[in-house]
Scaffold this motif. Structure first.
Motif, PDB file in Angstrom:
ATOM      1  N   PRO A 130       0.815  -1.217   0.000  1.00 16.78           N
ATOM      2  CA  PRO A 130       0.000   0.000   0.000  1.00 16.78           C
ATOM      3  C   PRO A 130       0.849   1.268   0.000  1.00 16.78           C
ATOM      4  O   PRO A 130       1.731   1.427   0.848  1.00 16.78           O
ATOM      5  CB  PRO A 130      -0.814  -0.126   1.297  1.00 16.78           C
ATOM      6  CG  PRO A 130      -0.909  -1.599   1.533  1.00 16.78           C
ATOM      7  CD  PRO A 130       0.393  -2.165   1.057  1.00 16.78           C
ATOM      8  N   GLY A 131       0.597   2.138  -0.970  1.00 14.32           N
ATOM      9  CA  GLY A 131       1.337   3.386  -1.093  1.00 14.32           C
ATOM     10  C   GLY A 131       2.529   3.301  -2.026  1.00 14.32           C
ATOM     11  O   GLY A 131       3.114   4.332  -2.386  1.00 14.32           O
ATOM     12  N   GLU A 132       2.906   2.099  -2.438  1.00 16.47           N
ATOM     13  CA  GLU A 132       4.085   1.927  -3.288  1.00 16.47           C
ATOM     14  C   GLU A 132       3.931   2.591  -4.655  1.00 16.47           C
ATOM     15  O   GLU A 132       4.844   3.310  -5.096  1.00 16.47           O
ATOM     16  CB  GLU A 132       4.389   0.437  -3.445  1.00 16.47           C
ATOM     17  CG  GLU A 132       5.663   0.138  -4.219  1.00 16.47           C
ATOM     18  CD  GLU A 132       5.941  -1.346  -4.322  1.00 16.47           C
ATOM     19  OE1 GLU A 132       6.992  -1.703  -4.877  1.00 16.47           O
ATOM     20  OE2 GLU A 132       5.107  -2.165  -3.851  1.00 16.47           O
ATOM     21  N   PRO A 133       2.808   2.404  -5.367  1.00 17.01           N
ATOM     22  CA  PRO A 133       2.676   3.065  -6.669  1.00 17.01           C
ATOM     23  C   PRO A 133       2.734   4.583  -6.572  1.00 17.01           C
ATOM     24  O   PRO A 133       3.332   5.253  -7.429  1.00 17.01           O
ATOM     25  CB  PRO A 133       1.305   2.584  -7.174  1.00 17.01           C
ATOM     26  CG  PRO A 133       1.028   1.325  -6.424  1.00 17.01           C
ATOM     27  CD  PRO A 133       1.643   1.532  -5.085  1.00 17.01           C
ATOM     28  N   GLU A 134       2.144   5.131  -5.506  1.00 17.96           N
ATOM     29  CA  GLU A 134       2.144   6.581  -5.332  1.00 17.96           C
ATOM     30  C   GLU A 134       3.553   7.097  -5.034  1.00 17.96           C
ATOM     31  O   GLU A 134       3.947   8.155  -5.520  1.00 17.96           O
ATOM     32  CB  GLU A 134       1.187   6.963  -4.197  1.00 17.96           C
ATOM     33  CG  GLU A 134      -0.285   6.731  -4.508  1.00 17.96           C
ATOM     34  CD  GLU A 134      -0.752   5.310  -4.267  1.00 17.96           C
ATOM     35  OE1 GLU A 134      -1.946   5.028  -4.461  1.00 17.96           O
ATOM     36  OE2 GLU A 134       0.087   4.460  -3.877  1.00 17.96           O
ATOM     37  N   ALA A 135       4.316   6.338  -4.227  1.00 19.20           N
ATOM     38  CA  ALA A 135       5.689   6.740  -3.919  1.00 19.20           C
ATOM     39  C   ALA A 135       6.551   6.731  -5.177  1.00 19.20           C
ATOM     40  O   ALA A 135       7.369   7.634  -5.401  1.00 19.20           O
ATOM     41  CB  ALA A 135       6.287   5.807  -2.864  1.00 19.20           C
ATOM     42  N   GLU A 136       6.349   5.731  -6.028  1.00 18.54           N
ATOM     43  CA  GLU A 136       7.101   5.652  -7.283  1.00 18.54           C
ATOM     44  C   GLU A 136       6.707   6.783  -8.223  1.00 18.54           C
ATOM     45  O   GLU A 136       7.564   7.378  -8.887  1.00 18.54           O
ATOM     46  CB  GLU A 136       6.865   4.295  -7.939  1.00 18.54           C
ATOM     47  CG  GLU A 136       7.493   3.136  -7.178  1.00 18.54           C
ATOM     48  CD  GLU A 136       7.142   1.784  -7.769  1.00 18.54           C
ATOM     49  OE1 GLU A 136       6.268   1.736  -8.679  1.00 18.54           O
ATOM     50  OE2 GLU A 136       7.728   0.766  -7.332  1.00 18.54           O
ATOM     51  N   ALA A 137       5.409   7.093  -8.270  1.00 18.97           N
ATOM     52  CA  ALA A 137       4.944   8.186  -9.125  1.00 18.97           C
ATOM     53  C   ALA A 137       5.530   9.516  -8.666  1.00 18.97           C
ATOM     54  O   ALA A 137       5.918  10.359  -9.495  1.00 18.97           O
ATOM     55  CB  ALA A 137       3.414   8.254  -9.108  1.00 18.97           C
ATOM     56  N   GLU A 138       5.624   9.706  -7.350  1.00 20.22           N
ATOM     57  CA  GLU A 138       6.143  10.971  -6.822  1.00 20.22           C
ATOM     58  C   GLU A 138       7.607  11.171  -7.212  1.00 20.22           C
ATOM     59  O   GLU A 138       8.017  12.291  -7.569  1.00 20.22           O
ATOM     60  CB  GLU A 138       5.974  11.009  -5.306  1.00 20.22           C
ATOM     61  CG  GLU A 138       6.289  12.359  -4.690  1.00 20.22           C
ATOM     62  CD  GLU A 138       5.771  12.505  -3.277  1.00 20.22           C
ATOM     63  OE1 GLU A 138       5.938  13.599  -2.718  1.00 20.22           O
ATOM     64  OE2 GLU A 138       5.186  11.544  -2.732  1.00 20.22           O
ATOM     65  N   ILE A 139       8.392  10.109  -7.158  1.00 20.93           N
ATOM     66  CA  ILE A 139       9.795  10.199  -7.569  1.00 20.93           C
ATOM     67  C   ILE A 139       9.893  10.544  -9.052  1.00 20.93           C
ATOM     68  O   ILE A 139      10.638  11.450  -9.459  1.00 20.93           O
ATOM     69  CB  ILE A 139      10.521   8.874  -7.274  1.00 20.93           C
ATOM     70  CG1 ILE A 139      10.627   8.652  -5.771  1.00 20.93           C
ATOM     71  CG2 ILE A 139      11.919   8.879  -7.909  1.00 20.93           C
ATOM     72  CD1 ILE A 139      11.126   7.272  -5.381  1.00 20.93           C
ATOM     73  N   GLU A 140       9.121   9.840  -9.866  1.00 22.09           N
ATOM     74  CA  GLU A 140       9.190  10.028 -11.315  1.00 22.09           C
ATOM     75  C   GLU A 140       8.699  11.409 -11.734  1.00 22.09           C
ATOM     76  O   GLU A 140       9.329  12.097 -12.543  1.00 22.09           O
ATOM     77  CB  GLU A 140       8.373   8.934 -12.011  1.00 22.09           C
ATOM     78  CG  GLU A 140       8.620   8.784 -13.491  1.00 22.09           C
ATOM     79  CD  GLU A 140       7.842   9.783 -14.336  1.00 22.09           C
ATOM     80  OE1 GLU A 140       8.351  10.195 -15.400  1.00 22.09           O
ATOM     81  OE2 GLU A 140       6.722  10.157 -13.929  1.00 22.09           O
ATOM     82  N   ARG A 141       7.592  11.862 -11.145  1.00 24.40           N
ATOM     83  CA  ARG A 141       7.004  13.136 -11.562  1.00 24.40           C
ATOM     84  C   ARG A 141       7.793  14.327 -11.033  1.00 24.40           C
ATOM     85  O   ARG A 141       7.785  15.387 -11.659  1.00 24.40           O
ATOM     86  CB  ARG A 141       5.534  13.197 -11.148  1.00 24.40           C
ATOM     87  CG  ARG A 141       4.662  12.229 -11.934  1.00 24.40           C
ATOM     88  CD  ARG A 141       3.186  12.381 -11.635  1.00 24.40           C
ATOM     89  NE  ARG A 141       2.395  11.534 -12.515  1.00 24.40           N
ATOM     90  CZ  ARG A 141       1.072  11.603 -12.642  1.00 24.40           C
ATOM     91  NH1 ARG A 141       0.376  12.483 -11.929  1.00 24.40           N
ATOM     92  NH2 ARG A 141       0.435  10.790 -13.478  1.00 24.40           N
TER      93      ARG A 141
END
Length: 367
Positions: free
Chosen positions: A326-337
């Motif tokens: 939980p929260g992993e996709p959002e954490a990855e998106a934040e790094i990328e964006r």
């Protein structure tokens, strides 16, 4: 047939400044405008596009209708050492909720935990923003809010509850924090709005029509239908989603003095709140718990890392390579964006350009 979808990418800081400028035009003080913008940009950074700058026009319309107070007197109206009730004075929920969470954190620092129920507020953005504030202090955070009634309880066709999101945030050590941020409906209304912009159908089980029949029409709500609770129907556990949503409504509103159930004020400006309101505005519930109130922080974080590692290494179906924490996709998106910028769908870009023109604010150029 779906419309052709195109995206434009924008620099994070320039989009943030544009958002601040819009709030300043609404008469929001500079510090509050920066805070409100930070909440929206955080949503876009984390890939929750439905709750980012795409919501700006909605806040502006509510302000123009006099339903948002740009300079609220946010105050505690009742408290104990560990609890408080906050009156948001019809302010932006993007400002009211973080300030209420600060109160919860201050109480937690003193007595181990802090719990704040909020009334007389408005839409507060993503629940994760407020819960994440606890992570910075090695605390466990919780946030939830009631929302405009779009969801029918199990066995009903009447809109009685909002999507009523709930979020828990747990700090970890070498891994990103575990963030459980979810609507208590089968799907968040924002996902429905995205489907409408793309002119595509939604999965079965998200919506029912006015007669209670399942529909995949993304415009089903506009035609008198309703969203379904988490679980979709009784056979698949919708009564559990109904119970979770009810808990959010009670903690956020019945406890604070906000309006609840079908009386929650609508987010759209052309719909007026119902008469005979039982409370004031939207309600939120925010909490923080000190990890060291239970065990040493380093021990907890070490075991959180172990928990995450074990779940990541769990056997998977042939379709997937690993379990998603939980929260992993959002954490990855934040790094990328943060590196490449924030992508906005064309209809949102056009909406923001129109908003910029109306309020005489410069709109940033795309990357």
């Amino acid at each position: 047939m779906a419309n052709e979808v195109s995206y434009s990418t924008f620099d994070v800081e320039k989009l943030r400044q544009f958002t601040i400028d819009i709030f300043l035009k609404m008469g929001v003080p500079a510090n509050d405008a920066a805070l409100a913008a930070d909440v929206l940009i955080k949503a876009d950074l984390r890939g929750i596009d439905s709750h980012g700058v795409a919501r700006l026009s909605g806040y502006v319309r509510l302000w123009q209708k006099g339903r948002i107070n740009p300079t609220p007197n946010i105050r505690i109206v009742h408290e104990t050492p560990s609890t408080a009730t906050v009156d948001g004075d019809a302010g932006l929920g993007l400002v009211v909720a973080p300030k209420a969470m600060e109160i919860a954190l201050q109480k937690a620092e003193k007595v181990g935990s802090g719990w704040v129920s909020v009334k007389n507020s408005n839409h507060f953005g993503i629940a994760a923003y407020h819960a994440l504030m606890a992570i910075e202090k090695d605390m466990i955070g919780m946030s939830m809010t009631n929302a405009s009634p779009l969801v029918a309880p199990t066995f009903s066709t009447e809109r009685m509850l909002g999507t009523n999101p709930i979020c828990y945030a747990f700090p970890a050590g070498k891994y990103p924090p575990v963030i459980m941020d979810m609507a208590t409906s089968a799907a968040a209304n924002g996902k429905l709005e995205i489907a409408q912009r793309k002119d595509v159908e939604v999965p079965s089980g998200w919506i029912q029509d006015a007669q209670g029949n399942s529909t995949s029409d993304s415009n089903g709500l506009k035609k008198g239908g309703s969203l379904l609770p988490l679980g979709s129907d009784r056979d698949h556990g919708s009564h559990k989603g109904f119970c979770l949503s009810s808990a959010v409504d009670i903690l956020s509103a019945v406890l604070s003095g906000a309006s609840y159930g079908p009386w929650v004020p609508p987010f759209v400006a052309f719909l007026e709140p119902l008469d005979n309101q039982p409370g004031q505005g939207l309600g939120h519930f925010l909490g923080a718990m000190r990890v060291d109130g239970f065990r040493p922080v380093d021990e907890f974080k070490s075991h959180m890392d172990n928990w995450i590692h074990r779940f990541k290494s769990a056997k998977t179906t042939s379709e997937y390579t690993s379990v998603i924490i939980p929260g992993e996709p959002e954490a990855e998106a934040e790094i990328e964006r943060n590196q490449s910028g924030i992508p906005l769908i064309s209809v949102v870009v056009e909406d923001l350009r129109c908003l910029a023109t109306k309020l005489e604010v410069e709109f940033p150029k795309e990357l």
